[in-house]
Design an enzyme around this catalytic site. Structure first.
Site, short mmCIF file in Angstrom:
data_model
loop_
_atom_site.label_atom_id
_atom_site.label_comp_id
_atom_site.label_asym_id
_atom_site.label_seq_id
_atom_site.Cartn_x
_atom_site.Cartn_y
_atom_site.Cartn_z
N GLU A 31 0.64 -1.30 0.65
CA GLU A 31 -0.13 0.38 -0.12
C GLU A 31 1.02 1.38 -0.36
O GLU A 31 0.34 2.84 -0.22
CB GLU A 31 -0.83 -0.16 1.53
N ASP A 43 -7.54 7.89 -5.33
CA ASP A 43 -7.23 5.80 -5.48
C ASP A 43 -8.93 5.92 -6.24
O ASP A 43 -9.20 5.37 -5.24
CB ASP A 43 -6.90 5.84 -4.35
#
Length: 135
Positions: A31, A43
C-alpha cells in the site's frame, strides 16, 4: 485514552487469531511502497491515506479510531489497529476464510473482497512481499 483503546483492539485481535503481523506488514508494504506514511492520494474514485491507504469509509467501518481518519491513517499504530478491527469485523463473514489471502483481498476489495476476482492481482502483489496464504 484513544491510544489505549486502539492498543487494546490490537492485542485482542492478536489473541483471537486475527490478521497476523506478517500479513499486516506485507499489506503495508504494498500500500505505501515499503510501509511508510505517504499522506493522502486520489485512488479509485476517492482519497486514500497513510500506511495502508485507508479510505474514509474503511476508517468508519473500523470504528473511527483517533481524532480523524487522516491522522489515524498516517500513524502506524492507529492505522494497523484500524486494519485489524476491519478484518475482525469482516474476516469471518461473507465466505471469507481467516487467512492472509482473504485479509489482503478484503483490504483491497471491501467487505466482500475475498470473493471478487478483481482482488486476485492485489493478492499476488502481497505474495511478492513474502506472504503466503498462511502468513
Amino acid at each position: 485514552m484513544i491510544v489505549f483503546l486502539v492498543s487494546c483492539a490490537v492485542l485482542a485481535s492478536v489473541a483471537n487469531g486475527g490478521i497476523s503481523n506478517d500479513c499486516l506488514r506485507c499489506i503495508c508494504k504494498v500500500e505505501s511502497s515499503g510501509c511508510r506514511a505517504i499522506g493522502c492520494n486520489w485512488d479509485v474514485n476517492s482519497v486514500s491515506c497513510g500506511y495502508f491507504q485507508i479510505k474514509k469509509d474503511y476508517w468508519i467501518d473500523c470504528g473511527r479510531p483517533w481524532r480523524s481518519w487522516k491522522e489515524c491513517a498516517n500513524d502506524y499504530n492507529c492505522a494497523a489497529g484500524c486494519v485489524r478491527s476491519y478484518m475482525d469485523r469482516y474476516g469471518g463473514s461473507r465466505g471469507c476464510n481467516g487467512n492472509c489471502e482473504s485479509y489482503a483481498r478484503l483490504h483491497n476489495g471491501g467487505p466482500s473482497g475475498c470473493r471478487k476476482s478483481s482482488t486476485k492481482t492485489y493478492w499476488n502483489d502481497v505474495k511478492r512481499e513474502g506472504c503466503t496464504v498462511n502468513s
